[in-house]
Write a protein that holds these residues in place. Structure first.
Motif, short mmCIF file in Angstrom:
data_model
loop_
_atom_site.label_atom_id
_atom_site.label_comp_id
_atom_site.label_asym_id
_atom_site.label_seq_id
_atom_site.Cartn_x
_atom_site.Cartn_y
_atom_site.Cartn_z
N ASP A 79 -37.52 9.99 36.16
CA ASP A 79 -37.45 9.54 34.77
C ASP A 79 -37.36 8.02 34.68
OD1 ASP A 79 -37.55 12.16 33.96
OD2 ASP A 79 -35.38 12.35 33.61
N VAL A 80 -36.62 7.41 35.60
CA VAL A 80 -36.50 5.94 35.61
C VAL A 80 -37.86 5.30 35.86
CG1 VAL A 80 -35.52 3.96 36.84
CG2 VAL A 80 -34.08 5.91 36.28
N LEU A 81 -38.63 5.85 36.79
CA LEU A 81 -39.96 5.30 37.06
C LEU A 81 -40.88 5.49 35.87
CD1 LEU A 81 -40.61 6.35 40.78
CD2 LEU A 81 -39.69 4.21 39.90
N GLU A 82 -40.81 6.65 35.23
CA GLU A 82 -41.65 6.88 34.06
C GLU A 82 -41.26 5.93 32.93
OE1 GLU A 82 -44.32 8.72 34.04
OE2 GLU A 82 -43.88 9.16 36.14
N GLU A 83 -39.96 5.68 32.78
CA GLU A 83 -39.51 4.74 31.75
C GLU A 83 -40.04 3.33 32.04
OE1 GLU A 83 -35.33 2.84 30.04
OE2 GLU A 83 -35.29 4.67 31.27
N GLY A 142 -33.63 1.66 39.69
CA GLY A 142 -32.95 0.96 38.60
C GLY A 142 -33.20 -0.53 38.65
N GLN A 143 -33.23 -1.07 39.87
CA GLN A 143 -33.52 -2.50 40.02
C GLN A 143 -34.94 -2.81 39.53
OE1 GLN A 143 -33.14 -3.88 44.02
NE2 GLN A 143 -33.87 -5.93 43.56
N LEU A 144 -35.88 -1.94 39.85
CA LEU A 144 -37.26 -2.14 39.39
C LEU A 144 -37.32 -2.07 37.87
CD1 LEU A 144 -40.30 -2.42 39.96
CD2 LEU A 144 -40.40 0.07 40.17
N ARG A 145 -36.63 -1.11 37.27
CA ARG A 145 -36.61 -1.01 35.81
C ARG A 145 -36.02 -2.26 35.18
NH1 ARG A 145 -33.19 3.79 33.26
NH2 ARG A 145 -31.58 2.63 34.41
N THR A 146 -34.93 -2.77 35.76
CA THR A 146 -34.32 -3.98 35.23
C THR A 146 -35.28 -5.16 35.32
OG1 THR A 146 -32.12 -3.21 35.89
CG2 THR A 146 -32.37 -5.56 35.49
#
Length: 830
Positions: free
Chosen positions: A477-481, A737-741
């Motif tokens: 889900d984090v990657l999709e976000e 999470g680091q990538l999303r940030t």
């Protein structure tokens, strides 16, 4: 207007969020420290910066030695701070170029007034630039009518040259693929270095003239002045982007005029030397060469922007040359009759460079000057803060020792697997247990069943697998976000370009700018897909063995006993007569049992060794050794450039990991002993099969016992697999999470940039519709004779060791290149 150039300061802006940003970073990343411990240090950092930044407008920085001292102090503190913090502490430092943009109207020029970079080394290099600019302005403020003023100007210019060279040498510390702005490119800084040396040499030439040195000597000094200006021109012309984009055109004209001027002056002085040595033909040849050079200089000066004092000096020299040419021509025609050599035939004038870059020791070794004694720059800030690199090194050490323990556990698992598969192929110990204990359950099996029950058995495995699926879904889900964020920004960008189709936007299209983020996200998705395949293999293994694992973990012993049939055949009881075949069977059975028990001891021994290694790793604290090593590193090399890196602790790690060597040796010895025992067991098993008497009931009992024994080994294998999977997904969650940030920050920066672009576009188009764009010009300055001495990502995510059943956790990449300046494009921020 002076006849020498001084470098303007790089303007900056105050940072209202500096104190909050530093406190936040310490709170989040320095777990053993509290921000309140460094409240005074943070406040002083803010005050120091506000005292030395050159603000836009007429005030700027006071050109004074006290301001110079403040700049040098701030640079020393930044040098020390850079040993404590990483490059990016969540705080962007804004700086503009020292000259206004030289290009005609473009949106990129409007957007590039200030370039902000979250990089402490960027702040330090910009401060070095301003120290160099301060030295140059101090030199320009000196009166050169007397020897003492000339000497001070020479010293200031040499210091300025060294500062610009030092700033250029520090560029690699920014870890950017390209220079952040044109004025911090190696070519631009090289031009400034050579310009400062040229002007220092020019001051020395002026002193030589005042001191009435020999004409031959003055000619050599003049030639060196010309060479320095020529090198400055070459550096400017070779700079990327070209200097026309970074400095006023008047500077290039000034360098060209000075180059020709002092080449002519050198020829003139050498002609006087030739006259004194009766080389009349050479004298006249040099005078004509000097005339040509003066003409080139005056022609170049017509481009505008050259000081009146420089043009006046040229015309004065032109008049002197004309008078001397007339006299020398008459004398040579009437008296000396010497041939006049061509310019290419004249002996060259060797240049005598009397100046060099001189780097002040407070800048060369700033950390050594952070003390309160004589000549000190004050106590260093954040002195008691453990350097971030030390925190990172300790994290790496924890990973390294954890990896070593996992390697030991993997080696143990491999040996256990060989032991289990070999015994299973021999139908051991089931066949032996069926004969020795024809009814009930063997003690070894009961012990294994109790172990499975204590750990939760099948239900615990199922719960762990549910946890794995839950965390895996969360990671996905984090990657999709992250991809949704990038897609949304791309849609916004496309809409903006559609709305303003004629705008010359400085930022590239989203599909180009976000390529690094999208490709990284896709790689992470592929990693998750590979891990999901591993999960499926584990689930299939559980489906195959869950019935038997459930039997081992049952709370009802009768259920387990009913699975194992009883037999009536057994070994002869003591005291009863035995046939020779029974005697042989008893002997072989006892020897086989002894070999199996010895093998169990070997397996248990290596289990204890790995458990002991695990306990050692939990109490193994390398922090004191790392701190000592960091202290020693801080005293080595060029202290001004000291950066403590985690990689510098590798030798220490290798030494510390040596303590785990004995466990590796124990496992190697365990493997050797196991190989010998298994070979002996194979031989004894053949004898056992030949000697025993068996029936179908015994065979069924053997098979049941053997199945349960193997089920135990599969249980242990499944539990390890699922725990590894859970660890993998938990580690992956941090990296995702680091990538999303990073994507969120990138999208925010792009949106702010586009918002500013639209505003600048509207304002600039409105201005263009009312008046033409003004051409920037150099600020007016007084002639040097009238000037007075006047008082400016997440730490890399911890690397996960490779797992036997799961794909390797991808490593966070260094994305410091995001927003880096590209010489082939306008400055961009995303």
């Amino acid at each position: 207007m002076p006849n020498q150039l001084t470098t303007p300061f790089k303007p900056s802006q105050p940072l209202p969020n500096l104190q909050a940003a530093v406190r936040s970073y310490i709170s989040e990343h320095f777990t053993d420290s509290h921000p309140d411990e460094f409240k005074a240090d943070i406040k002083q950092w803010d005050a120091l910066r506000n005292g030395v930044i050159a603000r836009e407008g007429p005030k700027g920085l006071d050109v004074h030695v006290e301001t110079l001292h403040e700049l040098i102090t701030y640079h020393a503190q930044l040098s020390f701070i850079s040993t404590k913090f990483p490059l990016d502490i969540g705080l962007s430092f804004p700086y503009a170029q020292p000259f206004p943009p030289q290009t005609t109207f473009s949106l990129s020029a409007a957007l590039s007034d200030f370039y902000a970079l979250p990089n402490v080394q960027y702040e330090r290099v910009a401060t070095l630039f301003n120290i160099g600019a301060m030295y140059s302005q101090l030199a320009g403020a000196e009166s050169r009518e007397a020897t003492e003023g000339i000497k001070r100007a020479v010293a200031w210019f040499q210091n300025a040259a060294a500062l610009f060279a030092h700033a250029s040498a520090s560029l690699p510390l920014l870890r950017l693929a390209e220079a952040p702005t044109p004025d911090l490119s190696a070519g631009f800084l090289g031009m400034l270095e050579q310009l400062m040396l040229a002007q220092a040499q020019e001051c020395f030439w002026q002193k030589a003239v005042l001191d009435k040195l020999k004409n031959g000597t003055i000619a050599k000094i003049s030639a060196a002045v010309s060479e320095f200006y020529e090198k400055a021109l070459e550096a400017a012309k070779g700079a990327r982007p070209p200097p026309s984009d970074s400095v006023p055109s008047s500077w290039i004209t000034h360098l060209t005029v000075k180059n020709h001027h002092f080449a002519a002056a050198a020829q003139y002085r050498k002609s006087l030397d030739d006259l004194g040595s009766n080389r009349y033909g050479d004298e006249l040849g040099r005078l004509k060469v000097a005339q040509d050079l003066v003409k080139k200089a005056l022609d170049a000066s017509k481009r505008g922007g050259v000081a009146d004092a420089v043009i006046s000096d040229l015309k004065s020299l032109q008049g002197i040359l004309a008078t001397n040419v007339t006299r020398a021509t008459r004398d040579n025609d009437l008296i000396y009759l010497q041939p006049i050599p061509a310019a290419s035939s004249l002996p060259s004038i060797p240049a005598a460079a009397m100046v060099k870059p001189v780097l002040p020791p407070e800048v060369e070794k700033p950390i050594q000057h952070l003390h309160t004694g004589p000549g000190g720059l004050g106590q260093p800030l954040f002195q008691t803060l453990v350097p971030f690199a030390v925190h990172l090194a300790i994290s790496l050490w924890d990973e390294r020792k954890e990896q070593r323990v996992r390697e030991l556990e993997g080696k143990k698992a491999d040996l256990d697997g060989v032991q289990a598969s070999t015994l299973h192929s021999l139908n051991l110990p089931g066949s032996l247990q069926a004969l020795e204990r024809p009814a009930g359950l063997p003690p070894t099996l009961l012990k294994k069943a109790e172990e499975v029950r204590q750990e939760g058995g099948l239900n615990a495995i199922r719960q762990l697998m549910q946890d794995v699926r839950r965390v895996a879904r969360s990671d996905s889900d984090v990657l999709e976000e992250t991809l949704d964020l990038l897609d949304q920004e791309a849609t916004e960008d496309e809409q903006l370009r559609t709305t303003y189709p004629t705008a010359n936007f400085s930022h590239p299209p989203s599909h180009e700018a976000n390529a690094h983020l999208t490709s990284q996200t896709q790689r992470y998705r592929e990693t998750l897909a590979a891990a999901s395949s591993s999960d499926e293999l584990v689930r299939q293994k559980l489906d195959e063995w869950e019935r038997y694992i459930g039997l081992l973990g049952t709370d009802d012993p009768s259920t387990l006993e009913s699975f194992v049939p009883s037999s009536v055949t057994t070994l002869s009881a003591p005291g009863r007569p035995s046939s020779p075949s029974q005697t042989e069977q008893i002997r072989v059975t006892r020897e086989l049992r002894a070999a199996l028990e010895e093998l169990d001891d070997v397996v248990a021994s290596r289990g204890r060794a790995v458990d002991e290694a695990r306990r050692l790793s939990k109490r193994d604290d390398v922090r004191p050794a790392v701190m000592r090593e960091a202290g020693e590193l801080g005293q080595r090399g060029a202290v001004g450039e000291v950066r403590i890196e985690a990689a510098q602790f590798e030798p220490l790690f290798e030494r510390e990991l040596g303590k785990y060597g004995r466990y590796e040796a124990e496992l190697e010895e365990s493997g050797r002993k196991q190989g010998e025992l298994l070979e002996n067991i194979r031989t004894l098993n053949k004898q056992f099969l030949a000697a025993r008497k068996s029936d179908s009931t015994i065979k069924r009992r053997e098979q049941a016992l053997q199945t349960l024994d193997l089920a135990y080994h599969k249980y242990r294998e499944l539990r390890l697999n699922v725990l590894e999977g859970l660890q993998f997904y938990n580690d992956f969650a941090g990296i995702a999470g680091q990538l999303r940030t990073a994507a969120q920050g990138w999208v925010h920066a792009r949106r702010m940039e586009k918002q500013g672009a639209v505003g600048h576009l509207a304002d600039s188009l409105n201005n263009v519709s009312h008046s033409p764009s003004p051409v920037p010009s150099a600020p007016p300055q007084q002639p040097y004779e009238q000037q007075q001495h006047l008082p400016y990502a997440p730490p890399p995510a911890p690397a996960s060791a490779p797992l036997s059943q799961y794909a390797s956790v991808p490593q966070a990449q260094d994305d410091s290149r995001w927003g880096a300046w590209d010489e082939s494009k306008p400055i961009r921020f995303g």
